[in-house]
Design a protein around this motif. Structure first.
Motif, PDB file in Angstrom:
ATOM      1  N   PRO A 169       0.812  -1.227   0.000  1.00 30.35           N
ATOM      2  CA  PRO A 169       0.000   0.000   0.000  1.00 30.35           C
ATOM      3  C   PRO A 169       0.842   1.272   0.000  1.00 30.35           C
ATOM      4  O   PRO A 169       0.515   2.243  -0.691  1.00 30.35           O
ATOM      5  CB  PRO A 169      -0.820  -0.109   1.282  1.00 30.35           C
ATOM      6  N   TYR A 179       3.125   0.789   5.421  1.00 29.62           N
ATOM      7  CA  TYR A 179       2.450  -0.484   5.121  1.00 29.62           C
ATOM      8  C   TYR A 179       3.330  -1.376   4.243  1.00 29.62           C
ATOM      9  O   TYR A 179       3.172  -1.415   3.017  1.00 29.62           O
ATOM     10  CB  TYR A 179       1.131  -0.213   4.381  1.00 29.62           C
ATOM     11  N   TRP A 189      -1.675  -6.421   1.502  1.00 28.05           N
ATOM     12  CA  TRP A 189      -3.011  -6.406   2.122  1.00 28.05           C
ATOM     13  C   TRP A 189      -4.042  -6.891   1.117  1.00 28.05           C
ATOM     14  O   TRP A 189      -3.933  -6.604  -0.093  1.00 28.05           O
ATOM     15  CB  TRP A 189      -3.381  -4.999   2.568  1.00 28.05           C
ATOM     16  N   TRP A 248      -7.593  -6.327   0.490  1.00 22.80           N
ATOM     17  CA  TRP A 248      -8.419  -5.519  -0.409  1.00 22.80           C
ATOM     18  C   TRP A 248      -7.604  -4.457  -1.115  1.00 22.80           C
ATOM     19  O   TRP A 248      -7.951  -4.026  -2.210  1.00 22.80           O
ATOM     20  CB  TRP A 248      -9.707  -5.039   0.247  1.00 22.80           C
ATOM     21  N   ASP A 249      -6.442  -4.082  -0.549  1.00 20.06           N
ATOM     22  CA  ASP A 249      -5.561  -3.149  -1.253  1.00 20.06           C
ATOM     23  C   ASP A 249      -5.125  -3.743  -2.588  1.00 20.06           C
ATOM     24  O   ASP A 249      -5.140  -3.069  -3.629  1.00 20.06           O
ATOM     25  CB  ASP A 249      -4.310  -2.830  -0.427  1.00 20.06           C
ATOM     26  N   GLN A 283     -10.522  -9.577   5.503  1.00 20.40           N
ATOM     27  CA  GLN A 283     -10.890  -8.213   5.114  1.00 20.40           C
ATOM     28  C   GLN A 283     -12.042  -8.320   4.112  1.00 20.40           C
ATOM     29  O   GLN A 283     -12.336  -9.413   3.630  1.00 20.40           O
ATOM     30  CB  GLN A 283      -9.684  -7.535   4.437  1.00 20.40           C
ATOM     31  N   GLY A 308     -12.001  -3.259   7.220  1.00 23.66           N
ATOM     32  CA  GLY A 308     -11.170  -2.437   6.329  1.00 23.66           C
ATOM     33  C   GLY A 308     -11.235  -0.964   6.715  1.00 23.66           C
ATOM     34  O   GLY A 308     -10.539  -0.142   6.140  1.00 23.66           O
ATOM     35  N   MET A 309     -12.088  -0.626   7.680  1.00 21.83           N
ATOM     36  CA  MET A 309     -12.245   0.775   8.090  1.00 21.83           C
ATOM     37  C   MET A 309     -11.962   0.838   9.592  1.00 21.83           C
ATOM     38  O   MET A 309     -12.854   1.116  10.412  1.00 21.83           O
ATOM     39  CB  MET A 309     -13.671   1.250   7.786  1.00 21.83           C
ATOM     40  N   ASP A 310     -10.714   0.589   9.924  1.00 22.88           N
ATOM     41  CA  ASP A 310     -10.279   0.215  11.273  1.00 22.88           C
ATOM     42  C   ASP A 310     -10.977   0.923  12.446  1.00 22.88           C
ATOM     43  O   ASP A 310     -11.409   0.289  13.374  1.00 22.88           O
ATOM     44  CB  ASP A 310      -8.772   0.425  11.415  1.00 22.88           C
ATOM     45  N   TYR A 318      -8.363   9.537  10.202  1.00 21.34           N
ATOM     46  CA  TYR A 318      -8.469   8.191   9.621  1.00 21.34           C
ATOM     47  C   TYR A 318      -9.881   7.880   9.118  1.00 21.34           C
ATOM     48  O   TYR A 318     -10.383   8.601   8.260  1.00 21.34           O
ATOM     49  CB  TYR A 318      -7.999   7.206  10.683  1.00 21.34           C
ATOM     50  N   TRP A 319     -10.568   6.884   9.654  1.00 21.82           N
ATOM     51  CA  TRP A 319     -11.904   6.538   9.149  1.00 21.82           C
ATOM     52  C   TRP A 319     -13.011   7.253   9.919  1.00 21.82           C
ATOM     53  O   TRP A 319     -14.143   6.816   9.936  1.00 21.82           O
ATOM     54  CB  TRP A 319     -12.112   5.017   9.203  1.00 21.82           C
ATOM     55  N   PHE A 335       0.068   6.498  -1.982  1.00 23.69           N
ATOM     56  CA  PHE A 335      -0.714   5.355  -1.527  1.00 23.69           C
ATOM     57  C   PHE A 335      -1.259   4.599  -2.743  1.00 23.69           C
ATOM     58  O   PHE A 335      -1.862   5.195  -3.638  1.00 23.69           O
ATOM     59  CB  PHE A 335      -1.846   5.868  -0.633  1.00 23.69           C
ATOM     60  N   TRP A 356      -3.783   2.290  -3.488  1.00 27.35           N
ATOM     61  CA  TRP A 356      -5.142   2.179  -4.042  1.00 27.35           C
ATOM     62  C   TRP A 356      -5.655   3.518  -4.536  1.00 27.35           C
ATOM     63  O   TRP A 356      -6.462   3.564  -5.465  1.00 27.35           O
ATOM     64  CB  TRP A 356      -6.095   1.430  -3.140  1.00 27.35           C
TER      65      TRP A 356
HETATM   66  C1  GLC Z   1      -5.451   0.328   7.153  1.00 30.61           C
HETATM   67  C2  GLC Z   1      -6.802   0.488   6.478  1.00 30.61           C
HETATM   68  C3  GLC Z   1      -7.126  -0.768   5.707  1.00 30.61           C
HETATM   69  C4  GLC Z   1      -6.010  -1.033   4.695  1.00 30.61           C
HETATM   70  C5  GLC Z   1      -4.644  -1.079   5.390  1.00 30.61           C
HETATM   71  C6  GLC Z   1      -3.499  -1.104   4.394  1.00 30.61           C
HETATM   72  O1  GLC Z   1      -5.453  -0.698   8.087  1.00 30.61           O
HETATM   73  O2  GLC Z   1      -7.802   0.754   7.426  1.00 30.61           O
HETATM   74  O3  GLC Z   1      -8.339  -0.643   5.026  1.00 30.61           O
HETATM   75  O4  GLC Z   1      -6.239  -2.224   4.047  1.00 30.61           O
HETATM   76  O5  GLC Z   1      -4.470   0.081   6.184  1.00 30.61           O
HETATM   77  O6  GLC Z   1      -3.598  -0.057   3.489  1.00 30.61           O
END
Ligand code: GLC
Length: 441
Positions: free
Chosen positions: A27, A32, A36, A38-39, A109, A168-170, A368-369, A427, A429
């Motif tokens: 990511p 990161y 990951w 979903w990334d 995720q 995914g939205m910590d 963040y989220w 980043f 994504w």
């Molecule tokens: C954070 C985000 C998550 C993402 C990860 C890596 O944990 O909340 O959605 O996958 O970072 O980018």
């Protein structure tokens, strides 16, 4: 910053090159360093436009981490010595079903893989697409079968998530409010008297001088780690986790993505003439029906549900708009959600879409989220808007999303008020989905 579309495309490709680690893309360099789930799916959706073979490898490399029971972990750890602490902390080798060939996290995720497989398939000739589908369908089936076997207790229809990272939205308010209600480790009452902040900041890669208010706070993240530690002690045995824990959520975003992924699975199987297992098809039906249970008539909104308490968690977050992406709601409800999206009290910010409604007590412009605008959730909403025929709204959101990246760079997230870039730079994504939005214009 780059101004015209070609420059923007080039800039985004450079970001993806910089973050490339062989077959997969991380990511973002410093914060990161692992792969990951979903990334990588979002990344492949961008890569497919100019390097379809790399997009395929990006997704195939996720399968390195697939557990014997079909689980796809949210992280596959980089092998470097530097990260041995993380690998040791998770200790995936202690879990019965974990893959033994590589160290992974032990939770999942949102199931974005089917969407990414289909998106990549659209860029292949019919012959190559069918080969691609034949390769990807078995691991996809085993992943979805796992979701129903382990995460849908009592055939209630919705998949249960056991940790906020799975959404995914910590630190989204729905999860944090549950956490504060239901997770009470012994050290919680004395936390504020312990001089832990300094030590924790040293261990956290995401905390730098001056950025504390843009990240999840130390107290919440310590609670998250505490939960993971308990999972580890139970060797990630899902039966024990589901029966002992009270902090379990039927997450709205996760389930909307699952519904869409299920629909993709059916389409993939159909194209290559394969039958999906009956019990999986029955589970898919249950999820579509159960989505309706997350609708609250009084506030005319969808919410996640607290699993043990069987109660909707009524906080207004971006997840409330994702039923649009699921494709499984009525046109009437879709219209209501679009109303919220555009309402200046709700999600109609200058630089939409904020991850928490502007009028929520939880809203924090840069945390963040809990307020910032993210390009991946914008992308999901854009797909939903198009599906329901809201093309003008989809075009507008595409335009403002592209403007954010063109003006400020491929950041992790942005202030919905001023558009200011926040979080990690370069980043993946953000870059990949910018490419996809540009190419789909
Ligand atoms: C954070 C985000 C998550 C993402 C990860 C890596 O944990 O909340 O959605 O996958 O970072 O980018």
């Amino acid at each position: 910053m780059e101004t015209n579309n070609n420059q923007l495309l080039k800039y985004c490709r450079n970001v993806l090159d910089e973050n490339r680690r062989g077959d997969y893309t991380i990511p973002s360099g410093k914060i990161y360093p692992h792969q990951w789930l979903w990334d990588s799916c979002f990344t492949a959706i961008g890569l497919r436009h100019y390097d379809v073979a790399r997009a395929q490898r990006e997704l195939e490399s996720l399968l390195r981490g697939q557990w014997d029971n079909g689980m796809l972990p949210n992280m596959i750890f980089a092998p470097d010595f530097r990260y041995c602490l993380e690998r040791t902390f998770w200790n995936s080798s202690g879990a019965v079903n974990a893959t033994k060939s590589i160290a992974t996290s032990c939770i999942t995720q949102p199931p974005m893989l089917a969407e990414a497989v289909v998106s990549v398939g659209q860029k292949l000739s019919q012959h190559d697409r069918q080969l691609w589908y034949r390769k990807m369908l078995p691991p996809l089936i085993s992943h979805h079968k796992w979701l129903y076997a382990e995460r849908e207790p009592n055939n209630r229809g919705l998949a249960v998530q056991i940790h906020p990272y799975e959404s995914g939205m910590d630190n989204t308010p729905t999860w944090i409010s549950e956490l504060l209600k239901y997770h009470h480790p012994w050290w919680r009452p004395i936390y504020k008297y312990l001089p832990l902040d300094f030590l924790i900041n040293l261990l956290r890669r995401d905390i730098k001088p001056g950025n504390k208010l843009t990240r999840i706070n130390n107290f919440d993240s310590l609670l998250y780690i505490d939960i993971l530690w308990r999972f580890r002690r139970r060797q990630y045995d899902i039966k024990k986790i589901l029966s002992h824990d009270r902090f379990l959520v039927e997450d709205l975003a996760f389930n909307c993505i699952l519904i869409k992924a299920n629909r993709h699975l059916v389409a993939i199987a159909k194209e290559i003439n394969r039958a999906l297992p009956e019990e999986l098809l029955a589970g898919m039906k249950r999820t579509e029906t159960a989505l309706d249970e997350l609708w609250d008539n009084q506030t005319q909104s969808y919410y996640p549900r607290s699993f043990k308490q069987n109660k909707l968690i009524k906080e207004t977050t971006i997840a409330g708009l994702l039923p649009l992406y699921s494709g499984a709601i009525s046109q009437k409800r879709a219209k209501l959600l679009v109303g919220k999206l555009l309402d200046p009290q709700n999600f109609g910010a200058n630089y939409p879409v904020p991850s928490v409604a502007l009028n929520s007590k939880w809203f924090r412009e840069k945390r963040y989220w809990q307020g910032p605008t993210w390009i991946n959730s914008n992308w999901l909403i854009i797909q939903g808007l198009r599906d329901y025929g809201f093309d003008l709204e989809a075009d507008n959101l595409t335009k403002t999303s592209l403007e954010l990246v063109a003006q400020h760079g491929s950041n992790e997230y942005f202030s919905p008020i001023t558009g200011a870039p926040v979080g990690a730079k370069n980043f993946s994504w953000t870059a990949a989905l910018t490419i996809d939005l540009l190419e789909s214009e």
